[in-house]
Design a protein around this motif. Structure first.
Motif, PDB file in Angstrom:
ATOM      1  N   THR A 197     -14.863  -9.644  -3.089  1.00  0.00           N
ATOM      2  CA  THR A 197     -15.849  -9.277  -4.091  1.00  0.00           C
ATOM      3  C   THR A 197     -15.315  -9.709  -5.442  1.00  0.00           C
ATOM      4  OG1 THR A 197     -17.043  -7.469  -5.146  1.00  0.00           O
ATOM      5  CG2 THR A 197     -14.824  -6.994  -4.365  1.00  0.00           C
ATOM      6  N   PHE A 198     -16.178  -9.630  -6.441  1.00  0.00           N
ATOM      7  CA  PHE A 198     -15.705  -9.948  -7.785  1.00  0.00           C
ATOM      8  C   PHE A 198     -16.309  -8.976  -8.789  1.00  0.00           C
ATOM      9  CE2 PHE A 198     -18.597 -12.946  -5.851  1.00  0.00           C
ATOM     10  CZ  PHE A 198     -19.774 -12.554  -6.447  1.00  0.00           C
ATOM     11  N   ALA A 199     -16.643  -7.808  -8.288  1.00  0.00           N
ATOM     12  CA  ALA A 199     -17.092  -6.757  -9.197  1.00  0.00           C
ATOM     13  C   ALA A 199     -15.847  -6.141  -9.836  1.00  0.00           C
ATOM     14  CB  ALA A 199     -17.877  -5.705  -8.440  1.00  0.00           C
ATOM     15  N   PHE A 200     -15.980  -5.731 -11.092  1.00  0.00           N
ATOM     16  CA  PHE A 200     -14.809  -5.216 -11.794  1.00  0.00           C
ATOM     17  C   PHE A 200     -14.129  -4.101 -11.022  1.00  0.00           C
ATOM     18  CE2 PHE A 200     -16.846  -6.453 -16.102  1.00  0.00           C
ATOM     19  CZ  PHE A 200     -16.347  -7.736 -15.960  1.00  0.00           C
ATOM     20  N   GLY A 201     -14.936  -3.120 -10.626  1.00  0.00           N
ATOM     21  CA  GLY A 201     -14.367  -1.928 -10.002  1.00  0.00           C
ATOM     22  C   GLY A 201     -13.415  -2.239  -8.866  1.00  0.00           C
ATOM     23  N   PRO A 202     -13.932  -2.751  -7.765  1.00  0.00           N
ATOM     24  CA  PRO A 202     -13.059  -2.971  -6.610  1.00  0.00           C
ATOM     25  C   PRO A 202     -11.924  -3.948  -6.901  1.00  0.00           C
ATOM     26  CG  PRO A 202     -15.364  -3.407  -6.066  1.00  0.00           C
ATOM     27  CD  PRO A 202     -15.328  -3.098  -7.512  1.00  0.00           C
ATOM     28  N   VAL A 203     -12.196  -4.987  -7.669  1.00  0.00           N
ATOM     29  CA  VAL A 203     -11.148  -5.977  -7.916  1.00  0.00           C
ATOM     30  C   VAL A 203     -10.000  -5.332  -8.666  1.00  0.00           C
ATOM     31  CG1 VAL A 203     -10.569  -8.037  -9.243  1.00  0.00           C
ATOM     32  CG2 VAL A 203     -12.634  -7.993  -7.864  1.00  0.00           C
ATOM     33  N   LEU A 204     -10.341  -4.635  -9.745  1.00  0.00           N
ATOM     34  CA  LEU A 204      -9.264  -4.092 -10.584  1.00  0.00           C
ATOM     35  C   LEU A 204      -8.553  -2.966  -9.873  1.00  0.00           C
ATOM     36  CD1 LEU A 204     -11.131  -4.302 -13.986  1.00  0.00           C
ATOM     37  CD2 LEU A 204      -9.449  -5.880 -13.025  1.00  0.00           C
ATOM     38  N   GLU A 205      -9.325  -2.207  -9.084  1.00  0.00           N
ATOM     39  CA  GLU A 205      -8.652  -1.136  -8.349  1.00  0.00           C
ATOM     40  C   GLU A 205      -7.796  -1.669  -7.226  1.00  0.00           C
ATOM     41  OE1 GLU A 205     -11.666   1.711  -7.235  1.00  0.00           O
ATOM     42  OE2 GLU A 205     -12.218   1.813  -9.359  1.00  0.00           O
ATOM     43  N   GLY A 206      -8.267  -2.780  -6.634  1.00  0.00           N
ATOM     44  CA  GLY A 206      -7.509  -3.319  -5.504  1.00  0.00           C
ATOM     45  C   GLY A 206      -6.400  -4.256  -5.931  1.00  0.00           C
ATOM     46  N   ALA A 207      -6.287  -4.488  -7.229  1.00  0.00           N
ATOM     47  CA  ALA A 207      -5.354  -5.511  -7.688  1.00  0.00           C
ATOM     48  C   ALA A 207      -3.934  -5.233  -7.243  1.00  0.00           C
ATOM     49  CB  ALA A 207      -5.407  -5.621  -9.216  1.00  0.00           C
ATOM     50  N   ASP A 208      -3.545  -3.976  -7.282  1.00  0.00           N
ATOM     51  CA  ASP A 208      -2.156  -3.683  -6.941  1.00  0.00           C
ATOM     52  C   ASP A 208      -1.859  -3.931  -5.467  1.00  0.00           C
ATOM     53  OD1 ASP A 208      -3.875  -1.738  -6.291  1.00  0.00           O
ATOM     54  OD2 ASP A 208      -2.580  -0.038  -6.800  1.00  0.00           O
ATOM     55  N   ARG A 209      -2.908  -4.057  -4.666  1.00  0.00           N
ATOM     56  CA  ARG A 209      -2.682  -4.286  -3.235  1.00  0.00           C
ATOM     57  C   ARG A 209      -2.610  -5.769  -2.884  1.00  0.00           C
ATOM     58  NH1 ARG A 209      -4.279  -0.573   0.386  1.00  0.00           N
ATOM     59  NH2 ARG A 209      -5.591  -2.093   1.434  1.00  0.00           N
ATOM     60  N   ALA A 210      -2.993  -6.587  -3.820  1.00  0.00           N
ATOM     61  CA  ALA A 210      -2.931  -8.030  -3.546  1.00  0.00           C
ATOM     62  C   ALA A 210      -1.537  -8.544  -3.882  1.00  0.00           C
ATOM     63  CB  ALA A 210      -3.970  -8.765  -4.387  1.00  0.00           C
ATOM     64  N   GLY A 211      -1.181  -9.667  -3.294  1.00  0.00           N
ATOM     65  CA  GLY A 211       0.150 -10.226  -3.527  1.00  0.00           C
ATOM     66  C   GLY A 211       0.294 -10.699  -4.970  1.00  0.00           C
ATOM     67  N   GLU A 212       1.535 -10.753  -5.432  1.00  0.00           N
ATOM     68  CA  GLU A 212       1.755 -11.151  -6.805  1.00  0.00           C
ATOM     69  C   GLU A 212       1.368 -12.608  -7.016  1.00  0.00           C
ATOM     70  OE1 GLU A 212       5.635 -10.181  -8.463  1.00  0.00           O
ATOM     71  OE2 GLU A 212       5.336 -11.774  -9.936  1.00  0.00           O
ATOM     72  N   GLY A 213       1.586 -13.407  -5.980  1.00  0.00           N
ATOM     73  CA  GLY A 213       1.229 -14.818  -6.086  1.00  0.00           C
ATOM     74  C   GLY A 213      -0.241 -14.973  -6.396  1.00  0.00           C
ATOM     75  N   LYS A 214      -1.061 -14.288  -5.621  1.00  0.00           N
ATOM     76  CA  LYS A 214      -2.514 -14.362  -5.834  1.00  0.00           C
ATOM     77  C   LYS A 214      -2.852 -13.902  -7.243  1.00  0.00           C
ATOM     78  CE  LYS A 214      -4.775 -15.946  -2.255  1.00  0.00           C
ATOM     79  NZ  LYS A 214      -5.077 -15.305  -1.003  1.00  0.00           N
ATOM     80  N   LEU A 215      -2.239 -12.772  -7.647  1.00  0.00           N
ATOM     81  CA  LEU A 215      -2.563 -12.234  -8.966  1.00  0.00           C
ATOM     82  C   LEU A 215      -2.147 -13.203 -10.068  1.00  0.00           C
ATOM     83  CD1 LEU A 215      -1.691  -8.456  -8.592  1.00  0.00           C
ATOM     84  CD2 LEU A 215      -3.920  -9.571  -8.510  1.00  0.00           C
ATOM     85  N   THR A 216      -0.966 -13.797  -9.888  1.00  0.00           N
ATOM     86  CA  THR A 216      -0.513 -14.756 -10.890  1.00  0.00           C
ATOM     87  C   THR A 216      -1.515 -15.913 -10.985  1.00  0.00           C
ATOM     88  OG1 THR A 216       1.730 -14.196 -10.279  1.00  0.00           O
ATOM     89  CG2 THR A 216       1.414 -16.184 -11.624  1.00  0.00           C
ATOM     90  N   ALA A 217      -1.937 -16.375  -9.806  1.00  0.00           N
ATOM     91  CA  ALA A 217      -2.901 -17.480  -9.814  1.00  0.00           C
ATOM     92  C   ALA A 217      -4.166 -17.074 -10.548  1.00  0.00           C
ATOM     93  CB  ALA A 217      -3.226 -17.890  -8.379  1.00  0.00           C
TER      94      ALA A 217
END
Lengths: 99, 535, 631, 551
Positions: free
Chosen positions: C196-216
């Motif tokens: 998804t790309f809605a603010f809510g789920p993305v920002l809340e789920g951010a800590d569960r994604a890998g750092e590589g993905k987040l950096t990208a």
């Protein structure tokens, strides 16, 4: 005499005829060469007829002669016509249709 | 028996073609109105199709018709539509009235000395003929039936390209005529070669089905079913060869790099409405057929060929865009832009994701509308100055603001500005591609910069700057022209904001196709529901 | 209440629609319609703000989904709005400053025959910008993002008959598009990472994604921000964008649109927090740009371009702050708001000056205007004091906090950033003083315009001065107001969070240092421009000056690498298409033709050669048949 | 060999009984009636020439020809309806002539083609009237010297060579026998019977008589040359099998013959006889169908001959010759198909490619159509090679479709004229579409059919033969066929471009308004082209039912 020799003769005649068609320029001579080829065929027919001991080949030879005669009629008519138009019976002179 | 709606949708324009062609030479205007009436009637039927079509219904095809036709070839007259076809038929039926209106004066004879030469009647009849053939090609569920009209539509198209062009400006008439016939011949030969190679594959398909099923068949549903039952199994090489045969034809039609060079010529030389007919209507048959026939008939080979096709479509996207930047001719520029867009469509189809294929289908519709808008306005512009060269224009915005404004909107749609319809589809294609092939998706995204470049360069050079002498006094859009452009722009806006009616139609059909290829969508790393569960 | 959010966007959009499609009969009333609708959206914003204030800190967020926009498979994009404190801040800034600038434009554009369009475009801009900040998902944000780009394009190129304006508009759009690529890729990455790309789920789920993905994701978001906010390396368009009418420069290219990048980064804080490398990139970009912009600002003689350099530089501060993470988000936004006031005011002042000086933009041809345009002088002066961070004025509070936060980053990094920020403050003081002196002090260096008409400087009409005065008030008091009890910090905290850094230097030390560099900057400028007479034509200057005048050669690099290279590429591709791609096909056709011509000659018309062919054919036929048997 | 025999029986029916050695003559007149009617009409035509006054001859001949051909066609239909095409198929006339599906189907086509061609022969409105009398496209007096006084007098007298009608009937008679011939002798005789009249017809053009005569000489010499080869091949086959009947040879080839006398055993062992003989007979037939490398007479003769004759010849000869070729390959030589198939593959490929490629640079419409006919011969050969029942029926269908397109196309060529007669140079066709849209459109339809565009008969035919070839395992042939179709499409399109997209030349040719005769011929051509393109099923069925040879 072994009838096969006649076959060789027939083949030889046929080849001579064919070579004549390819080599000679005069339409009449070419036509004669074709007649030679037909007669070579006749010889072959008769020989085979003899070998097989049935009459079919000999009968065919007669048919061939009739056909050849008809061909002569048509052929000479055409050749004479073009000779009168062009004053030449050389097939090499008839080269308007090409490419 | 119920009313044969699908046949009627194709038959009405065909009848219209005959009727229009039969109008006497002197009654030119009557022929135009007749053509318009028939195209509107077709639009009505297409609308009925849309209404009658039930996106929720089971089964791949609806509104089906099936009659015996050429039993010896295993050919049946089988029609049916899925969500993709019904939408594309609607697009076709929608665009043709605008094409007719836009080309209102394109085929007026210069002098009326000969009473037998009836270019006007011919022009509109040919347009309707093309429409009829395109519609039936969209409807056909029999491969052979499809093929026949896929090929046959080349002929009226050919006459449209070669027979009618822009009124000459600076160039002498003879030179334009030569260019035009070159373009027409190129169009025909490219497509004919593609079609003939496809013919070999069609024959091969028959040979395979005849060999394995006992009787040869071209019915898409039967073949798909037989494959599912395991009654029909293609040998790997056979399937690949057949796939390539089909794909080649569609790639020519689409057109995909490097088979594209006919399109700029054809679109450049043809009148703008005909160019729209080529790129917005006829070419869609190619991409449509990739979805319907390539993927469904040869799923394994499709997967096998995907890497190469992705590369080709990437090249198309970038190459088309770069060449568009380098063009000096307005119509050729739009043609190269179309090549770039077709690259996107093919990319979406072969990304094998729901978003990719749904986006590609939507793209076909949106590209049709946006190119129609841009090209038709370009045509109006060209008809005023009688030149296709960008350099001959400048400052049009000052003298014809409405024309410039509509041109800009068309251009913005072409560069997929968010809020306009093409954005939705382009983004879907990109997302769909990215989710399976990230690198490909990223490279394709570069295309959107190039799109901005060619559109804005075109707009800047033609519409802005000091007013050129030759442009001074150029009239703004007339009522007829506004009637053509305004609905298209409205539609672009509407579908940009609310594309759901279309995606609803398309989605089930795309899912069906995906199920044929047995590919599911890639799943995200972090699922939303996981996040919600974690809350 | 939620429905009002939609209305917020819809009102100016309606204005744009009506004005752009309305036809000539709206020509005279257009300015007022446009301004009224802008004000109306401000009123709606204010109502929403009041409603928000009425609720507790945690409950202030409003959200609503209007309709499902693009549902395809798992891809679900909705048209939905989210109004939290961050958005609210922006809404008020956009509608407030926007309304003022509409008002200003009534006077400024009074003599332009195409003003109906101008106001239409302005309304369009407001709608897009509001959509950008109230969208509840990245895709809808993207729509607003490109929408403001479009409005910016249309407005920069508003005077289309000037080729330079048209070129500048195109350039702005293109450079922004490069940034947009970043945003597109970011959304795609979010979709593949989170589904998804809605603010809510993305920002809340951010800590569960890998750092590589987040950096990208962070890096591509930064790319997007660079494009929109004119940060290095995508800053080149902003200077050229000054070709647009001055109100546009004030609204879009100073106060609002260019700060969208800051909004994006702040909004995506959760992602950057999980990606330290991306944050480093952000602060680096911010630090580089704040110097870059400042240096360019020093060298420009065009008043608007000098201000544009300044804008770049100030946004650099904001980006820097945003890159610091929770320490800096609130300060970034605070600086953004105060900057919105004083920079808009400065631009409006500049516009007023130009208005009075026959549209002359070269500061070397101004001088001594303070007595001719008192209101302009005062408001501009207040803006000037605010931007250089004169104690007590808006800029002082916000900029000071950022410098402090930069030091608080800690370690070498903190020192470097803090030092850079301080240096930037010094340069800011220098170039702004230069602008001030060149424009309002010294002797008159007025030149007749192209038509030979000498300028008759005069104060601008009321519609123009009123907005300037209002903005001057903002420039003076906003900062202090926000800092009262850390009001702004607390307001934003539910959205951005806040963290105190461990600064190696105390706040007082930072303030003192700031004061020192400020003084140095002002003194240097006065020494250079205040004491000696200013030549009307710029001296050649040293290498750095010349480079700075040319935007530190960035355009030249772009020109050589991208434009020239691109031209070569397209030209060679056109050639390739013609000779190779088409050539293969034409070549095939030609070779078939050639073969045909050659084979045709075999048909030479001689019956005997035909006979030879037959004889040969027969021989081959016989031989082949025999051979088949033999094989 | 038993394997070969079983395959053999796939496409042949066993005759009711094998012919006896010396049977009493027994002729089934009813079953031979089509041929007899036509030949009878021809003989009557000769009598008409001899006894009727000149004025009456044209109408009498035309009537006689049309009635004769129509009656023969009716006879064919009656025979087919009587089941002779399927279950009652058998060998008539002492084993000389087969009465079966393919024979009747092809005879039907030949008769229809003859009928339509007769209309074009009879057209008298195109040439300007000579001395107040309408004249056709044949020489006033063939024996006169071109450009001579005699010719001028003959023209002034308004003479006409009405002999063309009986001559054509003789040719049709031969063509009826040719595909039905069930022994090699009949094959040879039939070949000569239809060839000799064609040689004569070629020489009879009214305009450009030198070309016409030249074409006749070439055709005659090369035709005679090829028939000599054919005859030698017949002799060798006779030598190999001791018989010339198809069934007899097939039995010997297949090894199923019952009585093997010592002489036969000797020759049977000599495969060279069989192979060379077979190849030579094949060559004779390939000459008639115009396959490469025996094609070189085609362009010259097509161009030189009077256009109605060209149309007739192009359509009917091909039908008859392919019929004979099919019968030879499927009835006589199936046991040898592993020997002839590769060779025929090569011939088909070369024929398709050469025909298509050389046509690209042609500048004369008639020559162009000649090369196109060569390419089409290649396509048909692809179907012939399939060696499946589908192969037979597809070839039959193709021949039917092709012959009417060809007839129609040449009929249109007769209409485009300038002062010198027909304007066949392509540059003269420029802009025809502007001046005569209808004629150009009709010609375009024929060209598109030649090119194999869907919804024309050409496509259905091409699809049928390629399909058969693919199923018969000849996929590469299909590929080559498709490629050469693409090349061929180029030159068909070139003509269309010329007609529609080129500016008309100021002194360009005019389109003559024909009489209903030619109009009918063209209309029939268009009708068949479209009908077989849109709804080919009935004719495919017909061809499918006719797809079994009797032995």
């Amino acid at each position: 005499m072994n009838p096969v020799n006649y076959l060789y003769l027939a083949a030889l005649l046929f080849t001579i005829g064919a070579a004549g068609v390819l080599i000679r320029r005069n339409a009449i001579v070419i036509f004669m060469c074709i007649e030679l080829m037909l007669n070579a065929c006749n010889l072959a027919f008769v020989t085979f007829s003899r070998m097989h001991g049935n009459l079919d080949g000999q009968i065919i030879a007669f048919f061939t002669m009739v056909v050849a005669a008809a061909e002569v009629v048509i052929g000479l008519a055409i050749i004479v016509t073009i000779f009168r138009s062009r004053h030449s019976a050389s097939v090499d002179d008839a080269g308007l249709l090409k490419l | 028996m119920s009313f044969p709606l699908l046949t009627a949708t194709a038959a009405v324009p065909a009848l219209g073609a005959v009727a229009t062609a039969a109008v006497p030479a002197a009654r030119r205007t009557a022929a135009k109105w007749l053509a318009l009436a028939f195209s509107l009637a077709t639009l009505l039927l297409a609308a009925v199709q849309l209404v009658r079509f039930d996106p929720e219904a089971k089964g791949p095809f609806q509104l089906t018709e099936s009659h015996a036709w050429i039993a010896d070839f295993g050919v049946r007259y089988e029609l049916g539509v899925d969500g993709i076809a019904v939408v594309l038929i609607a697009l076709t039926a929608l665009l043709v009235p605008f094409i007719v209106l836009a080309g209102w004066h394109d085929a007026d004879p210069l002098e009326t000395k000969s009473t037998r030469w009836r270019p006007t009647q011919g022009f509109f009849a040919l347009i309707l003929m093309v429409e009829a053939m395109v519609v039936i090609a969209f409807e056909a569920t029999d491969v052979f039936l499809f093929y026949i009209f896929f090929e046959a539509m080349l002929i009226p198209m050919y006459f449209l390209i070669g027979g009618f062009g822009d009124r000459a400006g600076e160039r002498p008439e003879a030179e334009t005529a030569t260019q035009r016939s070159y373009a027409a011949v190129k169009f025909l030969l490219y497509n004919l070669v593609g079609g003939l190679i496809m013919l070999a594959a069609v024959i091969g398909l028959y040979a395979v089905t005849a060999h394995q099923l006992g009787t040869g068949t071209f019915s898409l549903t039967e073949i798909v079913q037989a494959r599912a039952n395991g009654e029909l199994e293609f040998a790997t090489t056979t399937e690949r060869a057949l796939f390539l045969g089909f794909f080649f034809a569609f790639a020519v039609k689409a057109p995909l790099w490097p088979l594209h060079t006919w399109l700029p010529n054809a679109m450049g030389e043809a009148t703008a409405p005909v160019a729209v007919l080529i790129t917005a209507v006829v070419d869609k048959v190619g991409t449509f057929a990739m979805l319907r026939f390539c993927l469904q008939l040869f799923p394994e080979a499709s997967k096998w060929a995907t890497p190469v096709i992705l590369v080709l479509s990437l090249i198309s996207i970038l190459y088309g865009a770069l060449l568009a930047v380098g063009q000096r001719d307005i119509k050729r520029l739009i043609a190269y832009a179309s090549i770039s867009h077709f690259g996107f469509i093919v990319l979406g189809i072969f990304a094998m994701t729901t978003q990719g294929q749904g986006g590609a289908t939507l793209y076909m519709v949106n590209h049709g509308i946006s190119t129609a808008a841009l090209m038709l306005v370009a045509g109006f512009l060209i008809s005023r100055r009688r030149s296709r060269l960008i350099a001959d224009y400048g400052g049009v915005q000052k003298v014809a603001p409405v024309l410039a404004g509509t041109f800009l909107v068309g251009g913005l749609a072409t560069l997929s500005l968010p809020g306009l319809a093409p954005f939705v589809s382009e983004f879907l294609v990109l997302v769909g591609t990215f989710s399976r092939y990230p690198a490909v998706g990223v490279i394709a995204t570069v295309g959107i910069v190039l799109a901005a470049l060619y559109v804005l360069v075109l707009y800047q050079r033609t519409m802005t700057g000091p007013v050129k002498e030759a442009v001074r006094g150029m009239p703004d859009l007339r009522v007829r022209e506004l009637v053509v452009v305004a609905p298209l722009i409205a539609l672009l806006l509407f579908l940009g904001i609310y594309p759901k009616p279309l995606t609803q139609m398309i989605d089930p059909a795309v899912e069906h196709t995906m199920s044929q290829v047995e590919k599911g969508d890639p799943q995200p790393d972090v699922r939303v529901n996981d996040v919600e569960a974690a809350k | 209440m939620e429905n009002l959010i939609g209305l917020l966007v819809l009102v100016p959009l309606l204005g744009a629609g009506v004005l752009l499609c309305g036809g000539r009969r709206l020509d005279s009333s257009a300015p007022w319609i446009g301004t009224l609708l802008a004000a109306l959206s401000f009123v709606i914003g204010a109502v929403l703000f009041a409603g928000m204030l009425g609720r507790d800190g945690e409950d202030r967020e409003l959200g609503t989904t209007v309709f499902s926009w693009v549902p395809v498979g798992d891809f679900r994009a909705d048209v939905g709005f989210q109004l939290d404190q961050l958005s609210m801040t922006f809404v008020l800034l956009i509608t407030g400053v926007g309304s003022l600038i509409h008002l200003y434009s009534i006077g400024y554009m009074a003599h332009d025959e195409r003003r109906r369009r101008f106001f239409g475009y302005l309304n369009l801009f407001l709608a897009a910008m509001l959509l950008l900040v109230v969208a509840d998902n990245y895709l809808l944000l993207y729509v607003g993002w490109e929408g403001v780009g479009l409005a910016s394009y249309l407005l920069i190129g508003f005077w289309q008959h000037k080729p330079s304006a048209a070129t500048a508009a195109k350039k702005a759009f293109l450079v922004n598009r490069v940034g947009d690529v970043g945003l597109s890729i970011a959304i795609m990455l979010m979709f593949t990472t989170f589904g998804t790309f809605a603010f809510g789920p993305v920002l809340e789920g951010a800590d569960r994604a890998g750092e590589g993905k987040l950096t990208a994701i962070g890096l591509v978001l930064l790319l997007a921000a660079c494009g929109k906010s004119a940060q290095v390396p995508l800053q080149s368009w902003l200077g050229d964008a000054m070709e647009g009418p001055t109100p546009v420069s004030a609204l879009i290219h100073a106060a609002t649109m260019v700060t969208a990048g800051v909004y994006l980064i702040t909004r995506s804080g959760a992602i950057f927090d999980g990606a330290p490398d991306a944050q480093t990139a952000v602060v680096t970009v911010g630090a580089v740009t704040l110097l870059f912009g400042a240096i360019v600002g020093c060298a420009k003689d065009d008043i608007k371009k000098a201000l544009a350099g300044s804008t770049m530089s100030q946004i650099g501060y904001m980006i820097l702050a945003a890159g610091l993470g929770p320490i800096g988000y609130a300060f970034a936004i605070m600086h953004l708001v105060t900057h919105g006031f004083f920079k808009a005011g400065l631009f409006l002042g500049a516009g007023s000056v130009m208005h009075g000086m026959n549209d002359e933009v070269d500061m070397r041809r101004y001088g001594g205007l303070r007595s001719y345009m008192p209101v302009t002088f005062v408001t501009f002066g207040l803006g000037y004091l605010a931007i250089i961070g004169f104690p007590g004025l808006s800029g002082f509070f916000s900029k000071d906090k950022i410098i402090e936060a930069a030091f608080a980053k800690g370690g070498t990094e903190g020192w470097i950033l803090g030092g850079t920020a301080l240096l930037g403050a010094a340069i800011t003081a220098y170039y702004m003083t230069r602008v001030m002196i060149l424009t309002f002090f010294g002797e008159k260096r007025w030149q007749p315009d192209a038509a030979g008409e000498p300028p008759h400087p005069h104060e601008s009409p009321r519609t123009m001065t009123v907005p300037m005065i209002v903005l001057a008030f903002g420039s003076v008091f906003a900062g202090g107001l926000f800092s009262l009890n850390d009001a702004f910090l607390n307001w934003l905290e539910p959205v951005t969070g806040h963290a105190e850094g461990h600064s190696p230097v105390t706040a007082v030390q930072v303030t003192a240092a700031t004061m020192v560099v400020l003084f140095v900057g002002v003194a240097l400028a006065w020494a250079q421009y205040g004491r000696a007479p200013v030549p009307v034509t710029a001296p050649r200057g040293n290498v750095l000056v010349r480079a700075a005048r040319r935007d530190l050669l960035q355009d030249d690099v772009n020109h050589i690498v991208l434009v020239r290279g691109g031209e070569h590429l397209t030209r060679s591709l056109v050639y390739l298409d013609h000779t190779v791609v088409d050539g293969v096909v034409n070549g095939t056709a030609a070779s078939v033709g050639g073969l045909s011509g050659r084979m045709r000659r075999l048909q030479n018309g001689f019956a005997r050669s035909y006979a030879v062919s037959m004889f040969g054919g027969a021989a081959v036929l016989v031989a082949a048949t025999l051979l088949m048997r033999a094989v | 060999m038993s394997h070969a025999a079983s395959v053999h029986s796939l496409w042949t029916l066993a005759a009711a009984e094998a012919p006896k050695k010396i049977p009493a003559p027994h002729i089934e007149y009813a079953q031979l009636s089509p041929t007899l009617i036509v030949l009878g009409a021809a003989v009557l035509g000769v009598l008409v020439e001899a006894f009727l006054p000149r004025r009456a001859r044209y109408h009498a001949q035309l009537l006689l020809t049309v009635v004769g051909l129509a009656a023969a066609f009716a006879a064919v239909v009656a025979l087919a309806a009587g089941g002779y095409g399927s279950d009652k198929a058998h060998v008539a006339a002492m084993g000389a002539v087969a009465v079966d599906g393919p024979a009747l189907f092809l005879q039907g086509i030949v008769l229809l083609v003859g009928l339509v061609a007769a209309f074009t022969f009879a057209e008298r409105r195109l040439e300007p009237a000579a001395n107040g009398r309408p004249v056709d496209s044949f020489a006033a007096q063939a024996a006169t010297v071109p450009g001579g006084d005699a010719e001028r007098k003959a023209v002034m007298a308004g003479l006409a060579t009405t002999e063309v009608f009986p001559v054509m009937l003789f040719a049709v008679g031969g063509m009826l026998v040719f595909p039905a011939a069930n022994d090699l002798l009949t094959l040879f005789v039939a070949l000569e019977v239809f060839s000799l009249p064609l040689y004569v017809l070629c020489a009879l053009a009214r305009r450009q008589r030198l070309l016409s005569q030249e074409s006749a000489v070439k055709y005659f010499l090369l035709g005679a040359f090829s028939s000599a080869f054919l005859l030698f091949g017949v002799a060798l086959l006779y030598g190999y099998a001791g018989t010339v009947t198809y069934s007899g040879i097939a039995e010997v080839v297949g090894g199923t013959t019952r009585t093997v006398d010592p002489a036969l055993a000797g020759t049977m062992g000599n495969d060279a006889l069989l192979l060379i003989g077979g190849a030579l007979v094949l060559m004779g037939l390939l000459f008639k169908v115009g396959a490469v490398p025996f094609h070189m007479w085609t362009p010259d003769v097509y161009q030189g001959a009077p256009t109605p004759v060209t149309g007739f010849m192009a359509a009917a000869t091909k039908v008859a010759a392919f019929g004979a070729l099919l019968r030879l390959l499927y009835v006589v030589l199936p046991g040898l198909r592993w020997d002839w198939r590769p060779v025929m593959w090569a011939v088909a490929i070369v024929t398709m490619l050469v025909g298509a490629i050389v046509a690209v640079t042609q500048t004369d419409v008639k020559r162009l159509l000649a090369y196109s006919s060569i390419a089409h011969a290649g396509f048909i050969l692809a179907g012939v090679i399939a060696t499946t029942p589908d192969g037979i029926s597809s070839v039959l269908f193709y021949l039917g479709a092709y012959s009417f397109v060809t007839l129609g196309a040449f009929a249109v060529v007769t209409l485009v004229r300038d002062a010198g007669g027909e304007a066949t140079h392509l540059t003269q066709w420029a802009g025809l579409g502007r001046r005569s849209p209808l004629v150009a459109a009709v010609f375009a339809v024929f060209l598109l059919a030649f090119a194999g565009i869907p919804l024309t008969s050409g496509f259905a035919g091409k699809f049928a033969v390629f399909k058969a070839a693919a199923q018969g395992g000849a996929a590469p042939l299909v590929i080559v066929g498709v490629l050469s179709s693409a090349i061929a499409a180029f030159f068909y399109i070139r003509v269309i471009v010329l007609m529609f997209f080129s500016e008309p030349r100021t002194e360009g040719p005019t389109v003559a308004v024909p009489s209903p005769l030619t109009s009918t011929a063209i209309a029939v051509g268009v009708a068949v082209t479209v009908l077989l393109g849109v709804a080919p099923q009935y004719f495919l069925d017909l061809a499918g039912q006719a797809g079994t040879f009797v032995r």
